[in-house]
Structure formats: C-alpha cells, structure tokens
Motif scaffolding. Structure first.
Motif, mmCIF file in Angstrom:
data_model
loop_
_atom_site.group_PDB
_atom_site.id
_atom_site.type_symbol
_atom_site.label_atom_id
_atom_site.label_comp_id
_atom_site.label_asym_id
_atom_site.label_seq_id
_atom_site.Cartn_x
_atom_site.Cartn_y
_atom_site.Cartn_z
ATOM 1 N N SER A 113 -58.001 -34.032 -26.623
ATOM 2 C CA SER A 113 -58.861 -34.145 -27.806
ATOM 3 C C SER A 113 -58.223 -35.055 -28.849
ATOM 4 N N GLN A 166 -61.301 -20.118 -20.764
ATOM 5 C CA GLN A 166 -60.990 -21.442 -20.235
ATOM 6 C C GLN A 166 -59.684 -21.971 -20.835
ATOM 7 N N ASP A 168 -67.247 -32.140 -26.005
ATOM 8 C CA ASP A 168 -66.220 -33.024 -25.452
ATOM 9 C C ASP A 168 -64.850 -32.756 -26.067
ATOM 10 N N ARG A 169 -64.627 -31.545 -26.595
ATOM 11 C CA ARG A 169 -63.340 -31.221 -27.235
ATOM 12 C C ARG A 169 -62.835 -29.824 -26.852
ATOM 13 N N ALA A 170 -63.131 -29.381 -25.621
ATOM 14 C CA ALA A 170 -62.604 -28.093 -25.142
ATOM 15 C C ALA A 170 -62.973 -26.930 -26.052
ATOM 16 N N THR A 171 -64.204 -26.907 -26.501
ATOM 17 C CA THR A 171 -64.604 -25.848 -27.410
ATOM 18 C C THR A 171 -65.890 -25.134 -26.986
ATOM 19 N N GLY A 215 -67.859 -25.142 -24.018
ATOM 20 C CA GLY A 215 -68.006 -24.525 -22.706
ATOM 21 C C GLY A 215 -69.130 -25.074 -21.842
ATOM 22 N N THR A 225 -68.170 -26.315 -18.318
ATOM 23 C CA THR A 225 -67.321 -25.434 -17.504
ATOM 24 C C THR A 225 -67.551 -25.638 -16.006
ATOM 25 N N VAL A 273 -62.534 -23.825 -16.118
ATOM 26 C CA VAL A 273 -61.875 -24.765 -17.035
ATOM 27 C C VAL A 273 -62.933 -25.598 -17.750
ATOM 28 N N TYR A 274 -62.518 -26.197 -18.867
ATOM 29 C CA TYR A 274 -63.380 -27.155 -19.555
ATOM 30 C C TYR A 274 -63.163 -28.514 -18.888
ATOM 31 N N CYS A 285 -64.318 -31.314 -19.532
ATOM 32 C CA CYS A 285 -64.213 -32.441 -20.473
ATOM 33 C C CYS A 285 -62.764 -32.691 -20.844
ATOM 34 N N THR A 286 -61.906 -31.737 -20.547
ATOM 35 C CA THR A 286 -60.529 -31.801 -21.010
ATOM 36 C C THR A 286 -59.561 -31.709 -19.832
ATOM 37 N N GLY A 322 -65.997 -15.335 -23.899
ATOM 38 C CA GLY A 322 -65.653 -15.853 -25.221
ATOM 39 C C GLY A 322 -65.451 -17.354 -25.277
ATOM 40 N N GLY A 323 -65.497 -18.038 -24.156
ATOM 41 C CA GLY A 323 -65.223 -19.475 -24.162
ATOM 42 C C GLY A 323 -66.454 -20.355 -24.128
ATOM 43 N N ASN A 324 -67.639 -19.767 -24.296
ATOM 44 C CA ASN A 324 -68.873 -20.554 -24.246
ATOM 45 C C ASN A 324 -69.749 -20.298 -25.457
#
Lengths: 330, 212
Positions: free
Chosen positions: A37, A104, B93-96, B98, B101, B109-110, B112-113, B182-184
């Motif tokens: 990022s 994740q 696009d910043r691992a936030t 989800g 996934t 995993v994300y 995008c990251t 919790g990641g999406n």
C-alpha cells in the motif's frame, strides 16, 4: 506503484547482500500488508524488493513458557494465535494479536512486519514526510488534525504513534529481537529497538538498510500473569486508539514485579515505570489498578485534539492490570 | 432476469461488455519480456526478476496458467487483467475492504496486496471454482437464500472469506461468525444476511451435504 526488481532469496545471508546501503534502494517484503500500500501511494519507492518468505529459518515457533520462546520473524499473526500453548502462557501477546481483527491481515501479516511497520500518521501517509511537515519545514501536526497522535513522549519532532500491536506485549514480556545484517548477528532488547526519529530521513527503529529482523526471543514467563487491553473505535478492521500490556509476577494477590507498556500513545511503545512503581508491592484491586493508570498518564501532554486519549490510556492500564490478575482470561 | 435470457441477450449482441472494453483498448508499444538475470551472492546464484515483464506460472483453481507480468503486478491484477478471471473485485486496493479475497495456500488473503510473482507454487482458489456447472455451491445458495448481497460488489470476496472461514471452522457459533468475517466490508450493510448464510451453509455441512 513504480516498477522494481524482485528477488526471493533462500538464505538470510543472500537477503542482506541483496538489500541496499540506503533506505531508498531496497525494501524487505514479508507479509506485504502495509508495504505494498505504501508503494502504491508512492510513500515508499524501492528500486528492489527482497521477498524473505522463502527463507525457511525465519519461520516457526519453538520453546515453552519454562524455557523461553523463539518466534521466527515470518511467523504470521494467525500462526501465533493458533499455537497451542500461546493462549494460556502468553495471554498478553494473544490478546494483542486478536486486536488485529481482519482474518486476511492475520493470515498475511508477520510478527517481524508488525514490529517494523511504518506509522499510520495520516500526514505521513498523505506524502508530508515521516514527521508531517510543509515544504518550508513547518510542522503540520501540532495545529492540525492530531486526534490519533501522541500524548506521551511528544516533546520532540515525532508526534506520530508507533503502530505495532504486538510490541507493547512483547516489551512487557522483556522480549529481545535478533537482527542479522552485513556485519553479522546482533541482539537488542525490544524496548531499545524503537526510537523516535528527529529527522524525516530516519527510521523509527534500530535497523540499518541492510539488516533484517530474524527472530524474537521471549524469556521464560511460566509463572507470570499477563494481559493486553485495547481500546478502539470499531469492533473490526480498526487500529487501536490505545493499548496497555501488563506482565505481573504475583504472590497471592500481591504484585511482586510488574512491567507495563502502553501502545499507540507515543512515537515508540511506551514503558510506564511510573505505573509499575504504583502497583508493585500492592494487592490488586480496583483502587490500586486505577492508581497505576493515573500514574501512567501523569506526564502525558495532550495536543490540540487528542486529550481524550489520556483518559483512554488511564483506563487501558487499569483494565489490563485487573484482567491480568484474574489470570488473563476475560 | 433468468440465466437463459441473459445468455441469449449476449448471443444476440455477439459481444459482451467486457470483450468490448478489451477490444477497444489500444496497445501502447511492444511489451518487453526479459525473464530474469542471475547474480552471484556469496557463491550462490540468485535470480533477479524485473523491473520489466517476466514469465510466471500460477496454479488457479487447479489449472496451471502462465502469464507475462512485471513484478509489481498484484495477484488480483494478473487474474483480472491478464487471465480474464474477474470474480474477485478491485475496490480499495489497500488490503482493507476484502472484495479481492482469494484463498491462496489454504488461507484467505487480500489478493490486491499479494504480488502475482510471489503467489507462484501455491494453489489459488477464486470464486469461479465454486459453481459446479449450473449448480450453485451450497455457500453461494445460502447467500441467495439469506439475501446476503445487495449491489454485489463485495460478494465474491465475502463468499471466499466465508469459504475459508468454514473450511477452518465448520460448526461456528454466531459470535465466531461475526469475528471470523471481520476482514470484509459491505457498504450496503448486508452483514446480517451474510452471517445467516454462513450459519445455513454450516448447518447443511453438518447435515452431511458436500460443502466443497
């Protein structure tokens, strides 16, 4: 993201040779959860990326609470949580890891990455440099939106807070960090590893550009009680506003020794010897835990918009002590 | 609109929105593929890839696929832009958020990251793998049954996060479901439907039905 050269060495010796002599040359890729990022936002622009995930000796958890633990830098947050003994014997570390609330991120992010991640300060993330300044050098944080910034250790140029979730718990456990670099192996107390930079070109930790965190050593803790208490705004996918990690050595209900470390309140994880002094020799109660919380923030100084964090830090210390005394389970 | 109707519409026009967008793109210059160079580090050879395109092989939904990408290309971009596997979405696009996934090496995993080049050698599972012919996977069916989507942008990522969660914890409590997802993020606010879908899929699994 700028283009870069990529290598995936299989030994730490190869990795440090591939790293550069200055921070702009190369970056270490582990979990990547934050680094990629930062690269997409052009905050960090390495010419080479050294993926260390193929270096087998950097993984794995070994040892026990009696002998002490060795945690490889590449151990993921989820691996820490899934480790059978960790939950019982290292409650403060597990509770800190649970605060990283996205599965994740826990699957990808590593313990070494958690310790070495860059600050979340939005001035830094928006391209105003590590210390958040105008081109003229005028600092932006003191009169800007500093609601998440430091309340302790904030008399210097760095006003961001250290972003590590695990460092306060590990420092409370008196952990050490092993570092491998061009000049060989060295070991540093994690408490001394973090530094508050005075210029924007420095880093927030004691690492050279061609050095690598290889493992974390946690001393024996079999008889101690520990806990981490985190305050955050949202239940999931959020950063802590304040955390407190405590390790108590107790006889009955009386505290014989204590290590108390706050997170997200200062440019480094913040060990509070004042809170420790306030609780040692006392029986744990609401009143003594509260007094320790009060002692922890005695020297705190609010910036223009973060006075609320002083109250949060006070309560986090109190609740972490009470939680630890109960045996670390909520 | 039924699937059949959808298909006939596409046949009529002869071109999908996506293939139109792809065909209308203009290729700028000839891509340069150099593979890698080898440098000697402490008497051992280490391969250096990039910064130009290099050939990588990914194992996606059981099939090996080779693409030529720069090391900076993410797994998500490689699948969406190079291989036309577009189930996973690029949103933050910043691992936030989800939405991207995927399950890589058995873990959510994300994508995008994750760099495409570092995902080599690990099984990559995307939402495309779930449907068997025209039949929805029980988890997908549970999303439909419980109104687990609204605009649908977060759905493919959510489904894969739920799949990874159930693979690890086949009989979760409602509290575990809440924490496990919790990641999406879903900006339409379909969380209640998604949680109900996971519990339904878990119950079906307990009933002996195949969960995939």
């Amino acid at each position: 993201m700028n283009a870069f050269e990529y290598a995936s060495p299989t030994t730490k010796e190869q990795a440090v040779k591939l790293l550069g002599n200055s921070w702009t040359e190369a970056e270490v890729l582990a979990g990547g959860t934050d680094l990629l990022s930062l690269m997409k936002d052009h905050i960090v622009e390495p010419k080479r990326l050294v993926n260390i995930k193929s270096i087998k000796e950097l993984g794995g958890i070994a040892g026990t609470a009696k002998s002490g633990l060795r945690i490889g830098a590449l151990v993921t947050i989820q691996e820490l949580l899934d480790h059978p003994r960790m939950r019982k014997e290292y409650a403060a570390l597990v509770q800190a890891a649970e605060g990283i609330s996205s599965p994740q991120i826990r699957n990808m992010g590593t313990i070494g990455g958690d310790l070495c991640q860059r600050p979340r300060c939005w001035y830094y993330r928006a391209g105003f440099g590590l210390l958040g300044t105008q081109e003229s050098g005028e600092p932006l944080v003191p009169n800007g939106d500093n609601r998440y910034h430091a309340i302790l250790g904030n008399s210097g140029a760095a006003l961001f807070v250290n972003p590590s979730s695990l460092a306060p718990a590990l420092i409370a456990m008196n952990a050490r960090v092993k570092i491998y670099g061009a000049k060989g192996q060295r070991e540093v107390a994690l408490e001394k590893f973090f530094t508050a930079p005075t210029t924007g070109s420095q880093r927030e930790y004691d690492l050279q550009p061609n050095e690598l965190v290889t493992e974390i050593i946690v001393p024996p803790l079999a008889r101690a009680k520990s806990a981490t208490y985190e305050v955050r705004q949202k239940e999931a996918l959020d950063w802590p506003l304040t955390t407190a990690s405590v390790v108590l050595t107790m006889t009955g209900n009386t505290v014989k020794a204590a290590r108390i470390v706050l997170g997200h309140v200062a440019p480094t994880p913040w060990r509070s010897t004042e809170a420790e002094a306030a609780i040692v020799g006392k029986a744990v109660s609401e009143a003594t835990a509260e007094a320790a919380g009060k002692a922890a923030v005695e020297k705190a100084k609010a910036l223009s918009k973060n006075g609320y964090k002083i109250q949060l830090a006070k309560v986090a210390v109190k609740r972490a002590i009470l939680l630890a005394a109960k045996g670390g389970t909520r | 609109m039924s699937d059949e109707k959808n298909k006939s519409d596409q046949q009529k026009s002869g071109v999908s929105r996506r293939s139109f967008l792809k065909a209308s793109g203009i290729s700028l210059g000839v891509p340069l593929v150099v593979g890698h160079r080898v440098i000697n580090v402490n008497g051992q050879e280490v391969k250096l890839y990039g910064p130009t395109k290099t050939s990588i092989t990914l194992t996606i939904n059981g099939a090996k696929q080779t693409v030529e990408v720069e090391p900076r290309v993410t797994l998500l971009e490689a699948l969406r832009h190079e291989l036309d596997i577009t189930g996973a979405k690029r949103v933050c696009d910043r691992a936030t958020c989800g939405a991207c996934t995927m399950i890589v090496g058995g873990k959510a995993v994300y994508s995008c990251t994750v760099l495409a080049i570092e995902a080599q050698g690990k099984p990559i599972t995307t939402v495309e793998s779930l449907m068997q012919g025209e039949k929805l996977h029980p988890l997908q069916q549970a999303f439909v049954d419980n109104d687990g989507q609204q605009c649908g942008y977060c759905t493919p990522g959510f489904v894969m996060a739920c799949k990874a969660f159930l693979d690890k914890n086949p009989s979760p409590t409602p509290e575990e479901v809440q924490k496990g997802l919790g990641g999406n993020l879903c900006r339409c606010g379909t969380y209640m439907g998604v949680r109900a879908a996971v519990l339904q899929a878990a119950t079906m699994h307990k009933g002996g039905k195949n969960h995939g």
